[in-house]
Design an enzyme around this catalytic site. Structure first.
Site, PDB file in Angstrom:
ATOM      1  N   GLY A 132      21.522  -7.419 -50.598  1.00 38.16           N
ATOM      2  CA  GLY A 132      22.100  -8.305 -49.587  1.00 38.16           C
ATOM      3  C   GLY A 132      22.569  -9.618 -50.168  1.00 38.16           C
ATOM      4  CB  ALA A 133      23.129 -10.632 -53.534  1.00 37.27           C
ATOM      5  CB  SER A 134      27.949  -9.874 -50.334  1.00 34.33           C
ATOM      6  OG  SER A 134      27.462  -9.576 -49.041  1.00 34.33           O
ATOM      7  N   GLY A 177      24.976 -15.845 -48.034  1.00 27.32           N
ATOM      8  CA  GLY A 177      23.725 -16.433 -47.575  1.00 27.32           C
ATOM      9  C   GLY A 177      22.691 -16.686 -48.661  1.00 27.32           C
ATOM     10  CE1 TYR A 190      14.718  -9.476 -38.029  1.00 20.98           C
ATOM     11  CE2 TYR A 190      13.367 -11.210 -37.064  1.00 20.98           C
ATOM     12  CZ  TYR A 190      14.202 -10.760 -38.069  1.00 20.98           C
ATOM     13  OH  TYR A 190      14.523 -11.593 -39.119  1.00 20.98           O
TER      14      TYR A 190
END
Length: 277
Positions: free
Chosen positions: A13-15, A17, A168
């Site tokens: 999830g590093a693309s 934020g 969640y």
């Protein structure tokens, strides 16, 4: 000074934020950074792709490698981890950052959304860790100080953290349970396994989409999480494991005094994040 120079990081999830900021911070040290995310082509409304972040890592002084990865695909996870280790000769750090969010009560959480959160959050954290650990064991034997750092909250059985968004919470606590169990399981191997969570909301796309605008304005920038992660990842792996760190506390203990520089709007009263007592 503590540095990540020459270390290989695999960040999900590093693309954009927090994941992006951790990648760039590591790049400044001269680290090898694998950007493992779904976004290969530009999004209509969200900035950042695996390729743009890899280029930012290169510009910062590191070596970036873009790998398109859907963390719901276990075979793809195994292949991506192997590709990273083969490319750079080692794998030293795994950052479980990919996450799906839906702050919805039970009756407003359809099965598809429930499955997405459990798969992207708890399941992917388990499977990415599972795939990385054989390589991290080799890193430990080579004295390279291996770490797993997961972006998940401290565990708490207080009903207040479940009653408004049970699904969640289950998914995020599943990530934290990986930290709890694996830190004990692999302590003898010298692999540090920790979690990191922000004291305040962070100005990311998730907060922009799922929270009111006034909360976004009362948030800190992702740099605070990257700086806190850097402190953790450069600590001795055999002595720093099984912790549920809060970003501000990590940095205060490291001697940081100026936190106003992390505020999206300096002078604004900050909004405390969920899961923080």
């Amino acid at each position: 000074m503590a540095t990540l120079k020459g270390k290989t990081l695999f960040i999900t999830g590093a693309s954009r934020g927090i994941g992006r900021e951790i990648a760039i911070r590591a790049g400044k040290d001269g680290a090898n950074v694998v950007i493992a995310s779904k976004t290969s082509d530009p999004h209509a409304t969200l900035k950042g792709t695996i390729h743009s972040v890899a280029a930012e890592v290169d510009a910062a002084g590191g070596k970036g490698l873009a790998i398109q990865l859907d963390v719901r695909d276990d075979a793809a996870i195994d292949a991506a981890i192997k590709q990273a280790a083969d490319k750079f000769g080692s794998l030293d750090i795994l950052i479980n950052n990919a996450s799906a969010i839906s702050l919805t009560p039970t009756l407003e959480t359809p099965a598809k959304r429930y499955d997405l959160m459990l798969t992207v959050n708890a399941r992917a954290t388990f499977l990415c860790s599972r795939a990385a650990i054989p390589y991290l064991k080799e890193s430990a034997k080579a004295g390279r100080n291996p770490h797993i750092l997961t972006m998940s909250p401290p565990l708490s059985m207080k009903p207040e953290w479940f009653q408004h968004y049970t699904a969640y919470t289950m998914s995020k606590y599943g990530m934290s349970m990986c930290t709890l169990g694996m830190s004990a399981e692999f302590a003898k191997d010298g692999i540090a396994v920790n979690s990191l969570w922000p004291r305040t909301t962070i100005a990311t796309a998730a907060v922009e989409v799922h929270f009111p605008e006034e909360i976004l304005k009362a948030s800190r920038t992702p740099e605070i999480m990257a700086d806190a992660a850097h402190v953790i990842l450069t600590s001795e792996s055999r002595k720093t494991t099984g912790n549920f760190f809060i970003d501000e506390k990590v940095l205060r203990e490291a001697g940081v005094k100026d936190f106003e520089r992390y505020a999206l709007n300096p002078g604004t009263e900050l909004f405390q994040d969920i899961f923080v007592d």
